[in-house]
Write a protein that holds these residues in place. Sequence first.
Motif, short mmCIF file in Angstrom:
data_model
loop_
_atom_site.label_atom_id
_atom_site.label_comp_id
_atom_site.label_asym_id
_atom_site.label_seq_id
_atom_site.Cartn_x
_atom_site.Cartn_y
_atom_site.Cartn_z
N SER A 23 11.77 0.62 1.44
CA SER A 23 11.00 -0.51 1.98
C SER A 23 9.57 -0.42 1.48
N LEU A 24 8.94 -1.56 1.33
CA LEU A 24 7.54 -1.63 0.94
C LEU A 24 6.68 -1.69 2.20
N LEU A 25 5.59 -0.94 2.22
CA LEU A 25 4.68 -0.93 3.36
C LEU A 25 3.59 -1.98 3.14
N LEU A 26 3.41 -2.85 4.11
CA LEU A 26 2.54 -4.02 3.96
C LEU A 26 1.29 -3.89 4.81
N GLY A 27 0.19 -4.41 4.29
CA GLY A 27 -1.07 -4.37 5.03
C GLY A 27 -1.83 -5.68 4.92
N LEU A 28 -2.67 -5.93 5.93
CA LEU A 28 -3.62 -7.04 5.94
C LEU A 28 -4.97 -6.50 6.37
N TYR A 29 -6.03 -7.09 5.83
CA TYR A 29 -7.38 -6.66 6.19
C TYR A 29 -7.85 -7.40 7.45
N ASP A 30 -8.44 -6.63 8.37
CA ASP A 30 -9.00 -7.26 9.58
C ASP A 30 -10.43 -7.70 9.32
N ASP A 31 -11.08 -8.23 10.36
CA ASP A 31 -12.44 -8.76 10.21
C ASP A 31 -13.44 -7.69 9.80
N GLY A 32 -13.14 -6.44 10.10
CA GLY A 32 -14.04 -5.34 9.75
C GLY A 32 -13.77 -4.75 8.38
N LEU B 272 -7.86 -2.05 6.35
CA LEU B 272 -6.48 -2.42 6.02
C LEU B 272 -5.55 -1.95 7.14
N GLN B 273 -4.96 -2.89 7.84
CA GLN B 273 -4.06 -2.59 8.95
C GLN B 273 -2.61 -2.72 8.50
N HIS B 274 -1.80 -1.75 8.87
CA HIS B 274 -0.37 -1.80 8.57
C HIS B 274 0.29 -2.85 9.46
N VAL B 275 0.99 -3.81 8.85
CA VAL B 275 1.58 -4.90 9.64
C VAL B 275 3.10 -4.93 9.59
N GLY B 276 3.71 -4.02 8.83
CA GLY B 276 5.16 -4.00 8.80
C GLY B 276 5.69 -3.65 7.43
N VAL B 277 6.97 -3.92 7.22
CA VAL B 277 7.63 -3.59 5.95
C VAL B 277 8.46 -4.77 5.48
N THR C 176 11.58 -7.09 10.23
CA THR C 176 11.39 -6.78 8.82
C THR C 176 11.13 -8.06 8.04
N ALA C 177 10.06 -8.07 7.25
CA ALA C 177 9.74 -9.24 6.43
C ALA C 177 10.66 -9.27 5.21
N ARG C 178 10.70 -10.44 4.54
CA ARG C 178 11.57 -10.63 3.38
C ARG C 178 10.72 -10.89 2.14
N PHE C 179 10.92 -10.09 1.13
CA PHE C 179 10.14 -10.20 -0.10
C PHE C 179 10.45 -11.54 -0.78
N ARG C 180 9.37 -12.23 -1.20
CA ARG C 180 9.55 -13.50 -1.93
C ARG C 180 9.16 -13.35 -3.40
N ALA D 282 0.80 -1.22 0.00
CA ALA D 282 0.00 0.00 0.00
C ALA D 282 0.84 1.27 0.00
N GLY D 283 2.13 1.13 -0.15
CA GLY D 283 2.99 2.30 -0.19
C GLY D 283 4.45 1.89 -0.07
N TYR D 284 5.32 2.88 -0.12
CA TYR D 284 6.74 2.59 0.12
C TYR D 284 7.42 3.82 0.69
N ARG D 285 8.53 3.58 1.36
CA ARG D 285 9.39 4.66 1.82
C ARG D 285 10.60 4.73 0.90
N LEU D 286 11.09 5.94 0.70
CA LEU D 286 12.26 6.14 -0.13
C LEU D 286 13.53 5.73 0.60
N HIS D 287 14.50 5.27 -0.14
CA HIS D 287 15.79 4.89 0.42
C HIS D 287 16.58 6.15 0.78
N LYS D 288 17.41 6.05 1.78
CA LYS D 288 18.18 7.21 2.25
C LYS D 288 19.14 7.74 1.18
N SER D 289 19.46 6.89 0.19
CA SER D 289 20.43 7.31 -0.82
C SER D 289 19.82 8.09 -1.97
N GLY D 290 18.47 8.11 -2.07
CA GLY D 290 17.87 8.84 -3.17
C GLY D 290 16.48 8.35 -3.53
#
Length: 353
Positions: free
Chosen positions: A220-229, A232-237, A320-324, A207-215
């Motif tokens: 990192s990619l921002l990750l989300g999961l949907y709750d029962d309601g 979209l809850q942010h669960v990490g990167v 931090t999660a690892r992209f597969r 659902a988004g990303y943060r820019l790297h410090k170098s430019g």
Amino acid sequence: MDLPVMPPVKPMLAKPVARIPPGMQYEAKWDGFRAIVFRDGPELEIGSRTGKPLTRYFPELAAALLDRLPARCVVDGEVVIARNGRLDFDALSERIHPAASRVRTLAERTPASFVAFDLLALADVALVDTPLTERRKLLTAALEGVRAPVHLAPATTDAELAQTWFQQYEGAGLDGVIAKPLDLRYRQNERLMFKIKHERTADCVVAGYRLHKSGPIVGSLLLGLYDDGGVLQHVGVCAAFSMRRRAELVEELAPLLMESAAGHPWAAWGDEAAHEESRMPGAPSRWSGKKDMSWVPLRPERVCEVAYDHMENGQRFRHTARFRTWRPDRTPDSCTFAQLEEPVRYDLADVLR
């Protein structure tokens, strides 16, 4: 303070391996603050992994360590907090607070414990060049009959028992298993031990990303999961991309760019009060300080598979999660918390017993 091993000391570290190696000493991998305790009579310092003192944040633990440790010693271990029979890293993090009054309140509400697993010095003798097996014997003797909140970490040389611990202890919030060569000398800041951690996968909405410090590339990619309601809850990167891959991701994600966060599920991320209702990126914290927590909003339409070790309180990835891979076969609304595997509960008291 005048000890044979003096602060600051950077603890010995572990490198990850896929399986439990044979012929070693095995211990649980604790999920807390790594700490080295220096005691010289009435003087005591709790040193962090970086060498900075933690003593002021754990006054109740400092008092217990003065009461229960040998008069002159240097002990390596982990500061942890338990709630409802399992480790709670969020409660531990709350203790790093600038206000002494807040620290005292939390010390009463969620008291900390110290789990000892190595001995660097005893009386006037430095033990850093002593083999692990002998250090363990000395530590066991030094802490014989020790009482909570100070504990001696369980250890074994039985690889089958270590495998049982690996499966059971996760239910108490522990991270995995540490394996240590029997003749291991203590070497600061060197990765001479081995860690075996759980790894699982989950399909998450990007659902988004943060820019790297170098430019202007992806940090990192921002990750989300949907709750029962259906929120979209942010669960990490997820991060750890090569520099080339970071640049490629900017191009891949360009079709999903939003001009602003308006209309995004996390549009209220800059409102501190909104974080009490929903998990969003950019929550103000004492950890981030003045760090720029802004991020680039994306339409939450792409799904990726990530690997993770475990969830903190069932709400977010602890590390931090690892992209597969990308998952074009999955729809975002199918990415819910229901897919996450819950370990069988195991009481932390049974671990420490």
